[in-house]
Scaffold this active site. Structure first.
Site, PDB file in Angstrom:
ATOM      1  N   ARG A  91      37.904  15.469  49.728  1.00 22.63           N
ATOM      2  CA  ARG A  91      38.692  15.142  50.918  1.00 22.63           C
ATOM      3  C   ARG A  91      39.139  16.416  51.647  1.00 22.63           C
ATOM      4  O   ARG A  91      39.081  16.507  52.873  1.00 22.63           O
ATOM      5  CB  ARG A  91      39.913  14.317  50.502  1.00 22.63           C
ATOM      6  CG  ARG A  91      40.760  13.783  51.657  1.00 22.63           C
ATOM      7  CD  ARG A  91      41.631  12.628  51.179  1.00 22.63           C
ATOM      8  NE  ARG A  91      42.453  12.984  50.033  1.00 22.63           N
ATOM      9  CZ  ARG A  91      43.731  13.403  50.132  1.00 22.63           C
ATOM     10  NH1 ARG A  91      44.291  13.496  51.311  1.00 22.63           N
ATOM     11  NH2 ARG A  91      44.422  13.695  49.053  1.00 22.63           N
ATOM     12  N   ARG A 125      50.941  24.314  49.025  1.00 24.88           N
ATOM     13  CA  ARG A 125      51.380  22.993  48.564  1.00 24.88           C
ATOM     14  C   ARG A 125      50.807  22.588  47.206  1.00 24.88           C
ATOM     15  O   ARG A 125      51.380  21.738  46.529  1.00 24.88           O
ATOM     16  CB  ARG A 125      51.062  21.922  49.613  1.00 24.88           C
ATOM     17  CG  ARG A 125      49.593  21.653  49.859  1.00 24.88           C
ATOM     18  CD  ARG A 125      49.385  20.546  50.892  1.00 24.88           C
ATOM     19  NE  ARG A 125      47.992  20.231  51.083  1.00 24.88           N
ATOM     20  CZ  ARG A 125      47.217  20.801  51.994  1.00 24.88           C
ATOM     21  NH1 ARG A 125      47.706  21.724  52.796  1.00 24.88           N
ATOM     22  NH2 ARG A 125      45.938  20.454  52.104  1.00 24.88           N
ATOM     23  N   TYR A 146      39.685  37.768  50.504  1.00 24.16           N
ATOM     24  CA  TYR A 146      39.588  39.192  50.187  1.00 24.16           C
ATOM     25  C   TYR A 146      38.831  39.849  51.338  1.00 24.16           C
ATOM     26  O   TYR A 146      38.798  39.332  52.446  1.00 24.16           O
ATOM     27  CB  TYR A 146      38.905  39.321  48.819  1.00 24.16           C
ATOM     28  CG  TYR A 146      38.770  40.711  48.263  1.00 24.16           C
ATOM     29  CD1 TYR A 146      39.825  41.623  48.287  1.00 24.16           C
ATOM     30  CD2 TYR A 146      37.565  41.119  47.659  1.00 24.16           C
ATOM     31  CE1 TYR A 146      39.688  42.889  47.745  1.00 24.16           C
ATOM     32  CE2 TYR A 146      37.432  42.385  47.113  1.00 24.16           C
ATOM     33  CZ  TYR A 146      38.490  43.265  47.168  1.00 24.16           C
ATOM     34  OH  TYR A 146      38.354  44.512  46.624  1.00 24.16           O
ATOM     35  N   ARG A 199      47.361  52.610  53.727  1.00 21.46           N
ATOM     36  CA  ARG A 199      45.944  52.778  54.047  1.00 21.46           C
ATOM     37  C   ARG A 199      45.205  51.511  53.675  1.00 21.46           C
ATOM     38  O   ARG A 199      44.478  51.468  52.693  1.00 21.46           O
ATOM     39  CB  ARG A 199      45.382  53.980  53.291  1.00 21.46           C
ATOM     40  CG  ARG A 199      44.052  54.493  53.810  1.00 21.46           C
ATOM     41  CD  ARG A 199      43.058  54.667  52.691  1.00 21.46           C
ATOM     42  NE  ARG A 199      42.772  53.409  52.001  1.00 21.46           N
ATOM     43  CZ  ARG A 199      41.745  53.235  51.179  1.00 21.46           C
ATOM     44  NH1 ARG A 199      40.920  54.202  50.913  1.00 21.46           N
ATOM     45  NH2 ARG A 199      41.537  52.066  50.576  1.00 21.46           N
ATOM     46  N   LYS A 217      43.990  40.243  46.316  1.00 21.18           N
ATOM     47  CA  LYS A 217      43.468  40.770  45.052  1.00 21.18           C
ATOM     48  C   LYS A 217      43.861  39.873  43.882  1.00 21.18           C
ATOM     49  O   LYS A 217      43.058  39.599  42.985  1.00 21.18           O
ATOM     50  CB  LYS A 217      44.020  42.177  44.816  1.00 21.18           C
ATOM     51  CG  LYS A 217      43.364  43.248  45.663  1.00 21.18           C
ATOM     52  CD  LYS A 217      42.136  43.808  44.984  1.00 21.18           C
ATOM     53  CE  LYS A 217      41.550  44.938  45.807  1.00 21.18           C
ATOM     54  NZ  LYS A 217      40.486  45.653  45.125  1.00 21.18           N
ATOM     55  N   GLU A 288      47.047  49.732  44.884  1.00 18.90           N
ATOM     56  CA  GLU A 288      46.069  49.293  45.878  1.00 18.90           C
ATOM     57  C   GLU A 288      46.383  49.882  47.252  1.00 18.90           C
ATOM     58  O   GLU A 288      47.498  49.764  47.758  1.00 18.90           O
ATOM     59  CB  GLU A 288      46.081  47.761  45.961  1.00 18.90           C
ATOM     60  CG  GLU A 288      45.043  47.176  46.889  1.00 18.90           C
ATOM     61  CD  GLU A 288      43.627  47.333  46.357  1.00 18.90           C
ATOM     62  OE1 GLU A 288      42.693  47.337  47.176  1.00 18.90           O
ATOM     63  OE2 GLU A 288      43.460  47.435  45.131  1.00 18.90           O
ATOM     64  N   ASP A 289      45.388  50.523  47.855  1.00 21.21           N
ATOM     65  CA  ASP A 289      45.455  50.995  49.239  1.00 21.21           C
ATOM     66  C   ASP A 289      46.642  51.910  49.522  1.00 21.21           C
ATOM     67  O   ASP A 289      47.350  51.752  50.524  1.00 21.21           O
ATOM     68  CB  ASP A 289      45.429  49.800  50.198  1.00 21.21           C
ATOM     69  CG  ASP A 289      44.021  49.224  50.319  1.00 21.21           C
ATOM     70  OD1 ASP A 289      43.088  49.810  49.749  1.00 21.21           O
ATOM     71  OD2 ASP A 289      43.855  48.185  50.970  1.00 21.21           O
ATOM     72  N   ASP A 311      42.778  50.932  41.937  1.00 21.11           N
ATOM     73  CA  ASP A 311      41.475  50.303  42.184  1.00 21.11           C
ATOM     74  C   ASP A 311      40.646  51.084  43.185  1.00 21.11           C
ATOM     75  O   ASP A 311      39.428  51.147  43.071  1.00 21.11           O
ATOM     76  CB  ASP A 311      41.668  48.863  42.662  1.00 21.11           C
ATOM     77  CG  ASP A 311      40.341  48.126  42.769  1.00 21.11           C
ATOM     78  OD1 ASP A 311      39.555  48.182  41.802  1.00 21.11           O
ATOM     79  OD2 ASP A 311      40.071  47.520  43.820  1.00 21.11           O
ATOM     80  N   ASP A 312      41.289  51.696  44.191  1.00 22.94           N
ATOM     81  CA  ASP A 312      40.530  52.450  45.200  1.00 22.94           C
ATOM     82  C   ASP A 312      39.861  53.666  44.581  1.00 22.94           C
ATOM     83  O   ASP A 312      38.732  54.010  44.924  1.00 22.94           O
ATOM     84  CB  ASP A 312      41.455  52.892  46.331  1.00 22.94           C
ATOM     85  CG  ASP A 312      42.195  51.721  46.950  1.00 22.94           C
ATOM     86  OD1 ASP A 312      41.531  50.836  47.484  1.00 22.94           O
ATOM     87  OD2 ASP A 312      43.432  51.688  46.862  1.00 22.94           O
ATOM     88  N   ALA A 348      35.537  62.124  51.862  1.00 24.26           N
ATOM     89  CA  ALA A 348      36.226  62.843  50.778  1.00 24.26           C
ATOM     90  C   ALA A 348      37.667  62.373  50.657  1.00 24.26           C
ATOM     91  O   ALA A 348      38.555  63.160  50.329  1.00 24.26           O
ATOM     92  CB  ALA A 348      36.161  64.351  51.026  1.00 24.26           C
ATOM     93  N   ALA A 351      38.742  57.225  47.780  1.00 24.24           N
ATOM     94  CA  ALA A 351      37.583  56.505  47.244  1.00 24.24           C
ATOM     95  C   ALA A 351      36.425  57.464  46.990  1.00 24.24           C
ATOM     96  O   ALA A 351      35.781  57.424  45.927  1.00 24.24           O
ATOM     97  CB  ALA A 351      37.160  55.402  48.203  1.00 24.24           C
ATOM     98  N   ASN A 467      34.869  49.483  53.928  1.00 27.14           N
ATOM     99  CA  ASN A 467      35.368  48.174  54.339  1.00 27.14           C
ATOM    100  C   ASN A 467      36.393  48.327  55.450  1.00 27.14           C
ATOM    101  O   ASN A 467      37.001  49.377  55.588  1.00 27.14           O
ATOM    102  CB  ASN A 467      36.041  47.469  53.142  1.00 27.14           C
ATOM    103  CG  ASN A 467      35.033  46.981  52.125  1.00 27.14           C
ATOM    104  OD1 ASN A 467      34.039  46.385  52.475  1.00 27.14           O
ATOM    105  ND2 ASN A 467      35.291  47.249  50.862  1.00 27.14           N
ATOM    106  N   ASN A 512      30.981  45.196  45.567  1.00 24.63           N
ATOM    107  CA  ASN A 512      32.370  44.766  45.731  1.00 24.63           C
ATOM    108  C   ASN A 512      33.181  45.105  44.490  1.00 24.63           C
ATOM    109  O   ASN A 512      32.750  44.856  43.373  1.00 24.63           O
ATOM    110  CB  ASN A 512      32.377  43.242  45.965  1.00 24.63           C
ATOM    111  CG  ASN A 512      33.689  42.758  46.536  1.00 24.63           C
ATOM    112  OD1 ASN A 512      34.753  43.161  46.085  1.00 24.63           O
ATOM    113  ND2 ASN A 512      33.605  41.891  47.523  1.00 24.63           N
TER     114      ASN A 512
END
Length: 628
Positions: A91, A125, A146, A199, A217, A288-289, A311-312, A348, A351, A467, A512
């Protein structure tokens, strides 16, 4: 009769002992099961009636059984037809397809953002159904929750904000964070993703709106790794923003002041880390970032004290390493030949440097893992930033990039100089791999790609990893049409495969981070490792690289389909657990101590079963009301 009673009492006693050990008695007749599978325990709730329907963690909508409706005072508050979760999803999907266009705010509103809005409403919900939909349609919806859509969400988050999700710690909360963490309702948190919004992807400083990346994430931690959604926490640390547009926007939700810097900034992050690890000593924190300026400093500051990773820096590096090893396999060679690859790196930042460090360590390990090997490995890289080729002649060189600066004489012998352009470097080096981590869309211009045609490799690889999509260094169509059909192509954001004609396909591999970070987090959690070591990260990358079959890599497929993400994560997590044990870092998880974990790891089948049984699945639990 007394004999029967004695047998009954004995059986009852056994069941009690087994229950105390959290072992299901029925498992005695089945293969060994290490813990009760996540998400299948009855859940005690202290709410009834409309309060249940308004709580996304417990709401089942029309799937509440009649027994539960009576037990929770829901009779009459829902339509009488009881639907299965499959019917609910059907549905919802019909509604989603119908509403995708209607939910748009106008011609300029991308369809992906409309999908995000609809999914977000479902998340608000009914959390269980949201993750059911996400897991069942992961290939379609991972790019929505993501990258790349999450970048658009973050840019517009102040206007999209409807209800709070996660926690916000700000510069105004200094001195209060230790008490603030107790405002979060969960007594147990397994995973935190934290950002300062400085960033976001390649979009720059988005301030408090960067919370969207932490939420996205963690959705993937739940969908891919089976981390229980009631034990995750997205966090924004708001220390201001240097985005002038946001500073002048009256609707901006964050602090309208310039970013803290120096010791003041460090003090805020220190206070946050102390607070969360005081309340949840076994939590894992993923950074992250964070802008490059702080990413490495914070990683080095905390990584040997807390269970954390960036993670970067480390996740991107691991996925890139897996892809680079896959590219070697796709050339018909063994992964042990990786140290012979000539690699030109464009970018540079955090990442780029993260990938360089990881690739150098991987090469050095293959060359003998000594000082000479480590020194030899760095000579396989040529690093180009916004100012061109980085050599030792560069003034004010970033300390993180210094180990990869080319010697002047060495560059001169190749006809290169300080600041040489990317085109010149590619022309002279003739690399096996052109790796883009620049966040500059279109950097791999026609001229750069033409230069790559001179590569000495029989099958050159192009990694356009930046990205979101608009920041990709080139498109797969450009790469295949200019360099040739026989290349390996990978990108950070999703692209469609390229039709090369005559039934041939140019495969667009998406490198990814979601292939690795869920497994790294899950493996760390299940091993109980005190820290996240380089060896654990390396084990994760190597397992991903080996996941593809020989036939697949020779076809140019170096990353698996996203549809297999839960199986990939299970394999990666198992590799992380095993490495943590080998490094004597593991302390166990729940009732499984390090010694028991060691026994489990003797069998790969038992280890994978252990991981699988601890992955949460979105099934409606049986709800039982209990007074507070």
């Amino acid at each position: 009769m007394s004999k029967f009673c004695n047998q009954t009492r004995a059986a009852t006693s056994l069941i009690r002992r087994l229950n105390r050990r959290r072992i299901n008695p029925t498992s005695l007749a089945r293969p060994r099961c290490f813990t009760t599978a996540e998400g299948h325990r009855p859940t005690l709730v202290h709410k009834r009636s409309l309060d249940i329907l308004h709580d996304p963690w417990f709401n089942k909508g029309t799937a509440f059984s009649m027994t539960e409706r009576d037990r929770l005072d829901l009779r009459g508050l829902l339509p009488p037809n009881i639907m299965s979760s499959e019917q609910q999803i059907e549905r919802f999907m019909v509604d989603l397809k119908r509403l995708e266009v209607q939910a748009r705010d106008g011609p300029s509103d991308p369809n992906a953002l409309a999908k995000w809005r609809i999914l977000n409403r479902l998340h608000d919900r009914n959390e269980t159904m949201y993750y059911k939909v996400l897991i069942a349609n992961i290939e379609e919806y991972a790019p929505v929750v993501y990258t790349p859509t999450v970048g658009l969400v973050c840019q517009n988050y102040s206007g999209l904000f409807r209800r709070p999700r996660g926690m916000y710690f700000s510069a105004e909360d200094r001195g209060e964070m230790m008490s603030m963490v107790y405002n979060w309702p969960a007594d147990q948190v397994d995973m935190i993703v934290v950002t300062d919004g400085s960033r976001i992807l390649g979009l720059g400083d988005l301030g408090v709106q960067g919370i969207g990346i932490a939420i996205g994430k963690l959705d993937l931690y739940v969908a891919a790794a089976g981390i229980n959604p009631q034990r995750v926490l997205p966090v924004m640390i708001d220390v201001g923003t240097n985005n002038e547009k946001l500073l002048k926007d009256p609707l901006y939700l964050g602090l309208q002041q310039h970013r803290l810097d120096g010791d003041e900034y460090i003090a805020v992050i220190d206070e946050f880390m102390e607070a969360v690890f005081t309340r949840w000593p076994h939590v894992i924190v993923q950074f992250e970032d964070f802008q490059s300026k702080w990413a490495f400093k914070l990683l080095q500051r905390y990584r040997n004290t807390y269970r954390m990773f960036n993670d970067d820096v480390q996740g991107t590096a691991g996925v890139a390493i897996a892809g680079l090893l896959g590219a070697v396999r796709a050339q018909g060679r063994s992964m042990i030949d990786f140290p012979k690859q000539k690699i030109v790196v464009a970018g540079a930042g955090s990442a780029g440097i993260g990938v360089l460090n990881a690739a150098r360590k991987t090469m050095a390990r293959m060359l003998g893992n000594n000082e000479a090997a480590f020194d030899s490995a760095k000579r396989q890289f040529w690093v180009v930033d916004a100012n061109g080729l980085i050599t030792e002649e560069r003034e004010n060189i970033d300390p993180e990039a210094l180990p990869f600066a080319r010697k002047i004489k060495e560059a001169g012998r190749q006809g290169l100089r300080e600041g040489a352009s990317l085109v010149e470097v590619v022309q002279q080096v003739k690399p096996d791999v052109l790796l883009g981590l620049s966040a500059v869309g279109g950097l791999f211009s026609n001229e750069v790609l033409e230069a790559l045609k001179g590569s000495t490799s029989t099958r050159p690889a192009i990694f356009a990893m930046s990205n979101p999509t608009k920041n990709a260094e080139c498109t797969p169509e450009e790469a295949f049409s200019i360099v040739g059909d026989n290349i390996i192509f990978a990108s950070g954001s999703p692209f469609r495969d390229v039709d090369l004609g005559s039934g041939r396909v140019g495969h667009c591999n998406q490198g990814n981070n979601m292939y690795l970070f869920p497994g790294i987090g899950l493996g760390t959690l299940l091993s109980g490792s005190r820290i996240i070591s380089d060896g654990m990260l390396q084990a994760a990358a190597e397992r991903l690289a080996a996941y593809m079959t020989e036939e697949e890599v020779l076809m140019g497929i170096i990353y698996p389909p996203i549809s297999k993400i839960r199986d990939i994560t299970k394999e990666v997590a198992a590799a992380v657990v095993k490495e943590a044990l080998e490094e004597d870092l593991a302390e166990g998880y729940r009732d499984i101590d390090a010694r028991e974990l060691q026994k489990i790891c003797r069998s790969q089948e038992e280890l994978l079963e252990y991981v699988q049984n601890n992955m949460w699945s979105p099934e409606y639990p049986t709800l039982v009301y209990a007074k507070v």
